[in-house]
Design a protein around this motif. Structure first.
Motif, PDB file in Angstrom:
ATOM      1  N   SER A 138      -8.308   1.104   0.002  1.00 32.33           N
ATOM      2  CA  SER A 138      -7.415   0.646  -1.054  1.00 32.33           C
ATOM      3  C   SER A 138      -6.976   1.820  -1.927  1.00 32.33           C
ATOM      4  O   SER A 138      -7.705   2.807  -2.081  1.00 32.33           O
ATOM      5  CB  SER A 138      -8.109  -0.417  -1.919  1.00 32.33           C
ATOM      6  OG  SER A 138      -9.223   0.145  -2.586  1.00 32.33           O
ATOM      7  N   ILE A 139      -5.790   1.710  -2.475  1.00 31.30           N
ATOM      8  CA  ILE A 139      -5.240   2.735  -3.358  1.00 31.30           C
ATOM      9  C   ILE A 139      -4.956   2.090  -4.707  1.00 31.30           C
ATOM     10  O   ILE A 139      -4.152   1.151  -4.799  1.00 31.30           O
ATOM     11  CB  ILE A 139      -3.946   3.339  -2.780  1.00 31.30           C
ATOM     12  CG1 ILE A 139      -4.226   3.974  -1.413  1.00 31.30           C
ATOM     13  CG2 ILE A 139      -3.357   4.365  -3.738  1.00 31.30           C
ATOM     14  CD1 ILE A 139      -2.987   4.519  -0.733  1.00 31.30           C
ATOM     15  N   LYS A 140      -5.621   2.561  -5.738  1.00 30.95           N
ATOM     16  CA  LYS A 140      -5.456   1.977  -7.060  1.00 30.95           C
ATOM     17  C   LYS A 140      -4.126   2.385  -7.664  1.00 30.95           C
ATOM     18  O   LYS A 140      -3.649   3.506  -7.482  1.00 30.95           O
ATOM     19  CB  LYS A 140      -6.605   2.427  -7.974  1.00 30.95           C
ATOM     20  CG  LYS A 140      -6.610   1.743  -9.331  1.00 30.95           C
ATOM     21  CD  LYS A 140      -7.819   2.151 -10.149  1.00 30.95           C
ATOM     22  CE  LYS A 140      -7.803   1.448 -11.503  1.00 30.95           C
ATOM     23  NZ  LYS A 140      -8.976   1.840 -12.336  1.00 30.95           N
ATOM     24  N   VAL A 141      -3.521   1.468  -8.396  1.00 34.08           N
ATOM     25  CA  VAL A 141      -2.247   1.723  -9.066  1.00 34.08           C
ATOM     26  C   VAL A 141      -2.517   1.953 -10.545  1.00 34.08           C
ATOM     27  O   VAL A 141      -3.178   1.147 -11.206  1.00 34.08           O
ATOM     28  CB  VAL A 141      -1.279   0.533  -8.892  1.00 34.08           C
ATOM     29  CG1 VAL A 141       0.002   0.762  -9.696  1.00 34.08           C
ATOM     30  CG2 VAL A 141      -0.959   0.320  -7.427  1.00 34.08           C
ATOM     31  N   THR A 150       0.769  -6.171  -5.299  1.00 36.88           N
ATOM     32  CA  THR A 150       0.193  -4.906  -5.756  1.00 36.88           C
ATOM     33  C   THR A 150       0.065  -4.886  -7.272  1.00 36.88           C
ATOM     34  O   THR A 150      -0.945  -4.421  -7.820  1.00 36.88           O
ATOM     35  CB  THR A 150       1.056  -3.727  -5.278  1.00 36.88           C
ATOM     36  OG1 THR A 150       1.126  -3.734  -3.848  1.00 36.88           O
ATOM     37  CG2 THR A 150       0.475  -2.404  -5.727  1.00 36.88           C
ATOM     38  N   ILE A 170       0.829  -1.213   0.000  1.00 37.37           N
ATOM     39  CA  ILE A 170       0.000   0.000   0.000  1.00 37.37           C
ATOM     40  C   ILE A 170       0.861   1.259   0.000  1.00 37.37           C
ATOM     41  O   ILE A 170       0.489   2.281  -0.596  1.00 37.37           O
ATOM     42  CB  ILE A 170      -0.980  -0.005   1.193  1.00 37.37           C
ATOM     43  CG1 ILE A 170      -2.069   1.058   0.974  1.00 37.37           C
ATOM     44  CG2 ILE A 170      -0.259   0.229   2.515  1.00 37.37           C
ATOM     45  CD1 ILE A 170      -3.227   0.934   1.918  1.00 37.37           C
ATOM     46  N   TYR A 207      -3.820  -2.430  -0.411  1.00 36.70           N
ATOM     47  CA  TYR A 207      -4.914  -2.469   0.560  1.00 36.70           C
ATOM     48  C   TYR A 207      -4.342  -2.868   1.915  1.00 36.70           C
ATOM     49  O   TYR A 207      -3.552  -3.813   1.999  1.00 36.70           O
ATOM     50  CB  TYR A 207      -5.979  -3.476   0.111  1.00 36.70           C
ATOM     51  CG  TYR A 207      -7.226  -3.498   0.961  1.00 36.70           C
ATOM     52  CD1 TYR A 207      -7.932  -2.325   1.214  1.00 36.70           C
ATOM     53  CD2 TYR A 207      -7.688  -4.687   1.513  1.00 36.70           C
ATOM     54  CE1 TYR A 207      -9.084  -2.350   1.986  1.00 36.70           C
ATOM     55  CE2 TYR A 207      -8.844  -4.714   2.288  1.00 36.70           C
ATOM     56  CZ  TYR A 207      -9.537  -3.526   2.528  1.00 36.70           C
ATOM     57  OH  TYR A 207     -10.671  -3.543   3.301  1.00 36.70           O
ATOM     58  N   SER A 236       1.038   6.881  -6.690  1.00 34.60           N
ATOM     59  CA  SER A 236      -0.081   7.792  -6.941  1.00 34.60           C
ATOM     60  C   SER A 236       0.325   9.246  -6.753  1.00 34.60           C
ATOM     61  O   SER A 236      -0.320  10.148  -7.303  1.00 34.60           O
ATOM     62  CB  SER A 236      -1.258   7.455  -6.022  1.00 34.60           C
ATOM     63  OG  SER A 236      -0.934   7.732  -4.661  1.00 34.60           O
ATOM     64  N   ALA A 263      -3.812  -2.741  -6.999  1.00 38.26           N
ATOM     65  CA  ALA A 263      -4.106  -1.803  -5.911  1.00 38.26           C
ATOM     66  C   ALA A 263      -3.403  -2.267  -4.641  1.00 38.26           C
ATOM     67  O   ALA A 263      -3.063  -3.438  -4.483  1.00 38.26           O
ATOM     68  CB  ALA A 263      -5.603  -1.691  -5.668  1.00 38.26           C
ATOM     69  N   ALA A 310       1.852   1.777  -3.551  1.00 36.83           N
ATOM     70  CA  ALA A 310       0.726   2.344  -4.299  1.00 36.83           C
ATOM     71  C   ALA A 310       0.559   3.827  -4.005  1.00 36.83           C
ATOM     72  O   ALA A 310       0.288   4.625  -4.917  1.00 36.83           O
ATOM     73  CB  ALA A 310      -0.554   1.588  -3.955  1.00 36.83           C
TER      74      ALA A 310
END
Length: 340
Positions: A160-163, A251, A97, A258, A104, A256, A100
């Protein structure tokens, strides 16, 4: 009468070389057992499921479990010394995470990826220091590392952080056709290269021999003048580095990061290593066995999916296999103690 007695004797003479080999290499017995189980599962699946295409299924298992294979490699080093590392799932989630988040925010992938590997190694070093210099039991020390890494993962983000970085997603999205229905991704290549490198280190380096010596008898290793302290620290660093790599692989696989990724993965990792033939008491085991253990684990999940059963049966089946292999390990330890 003579012919009746001659046949068993001939049979015994034919089996004698095999028995001598097993008696001299008893540590290989669990690995052979895991390989035999894998082959029987494959044969059974091919007979019962017409849609079971071996190249595609095995390629898919490597694709889906590349992160678990990398974790199993690091865990093998730790267990070979008689230790344990419960932090790997949480470290994988934290590095995943955080990677990611950095991507971002515009951090180049060439900077973010090495940083995650270094962070994983740093957490592993912390656990190693607690074990070696503060005499904390590996279970407790790695539990501290697990809580630390999981907490840091929630600090980074609760969601969650999208890649979107193509440089990282390329690791999973690229499929290289090998022919005959086989395929592999860069994450799979990375996992297999990790296995090969670890096997070479354990087999051909002084560090690898010291790892086995510590697991066999730490006191004897000290008396022989082996670098016990440095080696104990390094195995936890290696486990942390592998967890950092696994975070990147997962990832890329999921697209993403998480904070709840990897919950319970440390137990899956230990199960794969034990099924692959590594003794929990240390001193005996092989990275190739851990590779087989990961494929057994992945194939169990695949077969259960073919059967249409609930995935809870995966846990039940793995638990049953663990019971069998723990019993086999106890027999091996008992026979080794008898020879001494």
């Amino acid at each position: 009468m003579t012919s009746l007695t001659a046949a068993p004797r001939a049979h015994e003479r034919a089996l004698a070389p095999w028995r001598r080999f097993l008696s001299r290499h008893i540590a290989l017995v669990p690995v052979f057992a895991a390989a035999a189980i894998l082959v029987m599962m494959i044969v059974g699946a091919m007979i019962n499921f017409p849609n079971f295409q071996l190249p595609r299924i095995l390629s898919s298992i490597l694709l889906d479990n590349a992160y678990l294979l990398v974790l199993a490699v690091g865990m093998t080093f730790v267990i070979l010394t008689g230790g344990i590392d419960l932090s790997v799932g949480a470290v994988m989630a934290f590095t995943g995470i955080l990677c990611a988040r950095l991507l971002s925010e515009g951090v180049p992938v060439a900077v973010a990826v090495p940083a995650m590997i270094a962070i994983g190694g740093a957490i592993g070093l912390l656990i190693g220091v607690l074990v070696q210099f503060f005499d904390v039991q590996p279970f407790i020390a790695s539990l501290i590392g697990m809580f630390l890494a999981r907490g840091l993962a929630f600090v980074v983000s609760l969601e969650s952080i999208k890649v979107a970085d193509e440089g990282l997603l390329w690791l999973q999205s690229t499929r290289l056709s090998v022919g005959g229905g086989w395929y592999i991704t860069p994450t799979g290549i990375l996992a297999l290269l990790t296995v090969v490198l670890a096997a070479l280190v354990l087999r051909y380096t002084r560090f690898g021999r010291t790892v086995y010596a510590i697991g066999g008898s730490e006191q004897s290793a000290r008396l022989m003048g082996l670098p016990v302290v440095r080696t104990r620290l390094l195995v936890y660093v290696i486990s942390g580095v592998c967890a950092g790599i696994a975070g990147i692989v997962l990832t890329a696989y999921s697209g993403a990061g998480y904070p709840l990724n990897g919950v319970g993965t440390e137990l899956d990792t230990i199960a794969a290593v034990v099924i692959g033939g590594t003794l929990l008491t240390g001193g005996s085991g092989f990275v190739v066995g851990s590779l087989i253990g990961v494929f057994v684990y992945g194939l169990i999940r695949t077969i259960i999916s073919f059967l249409g059963a609930e995935q809870s049966w995966t846990r039940i089946t793995v638990g049953a296999l663990l019971l069998v292999f723990v019993v086999v390990q106890r027999v091996i330890v008992s026979r080794s103690a008898t020879r001494r």
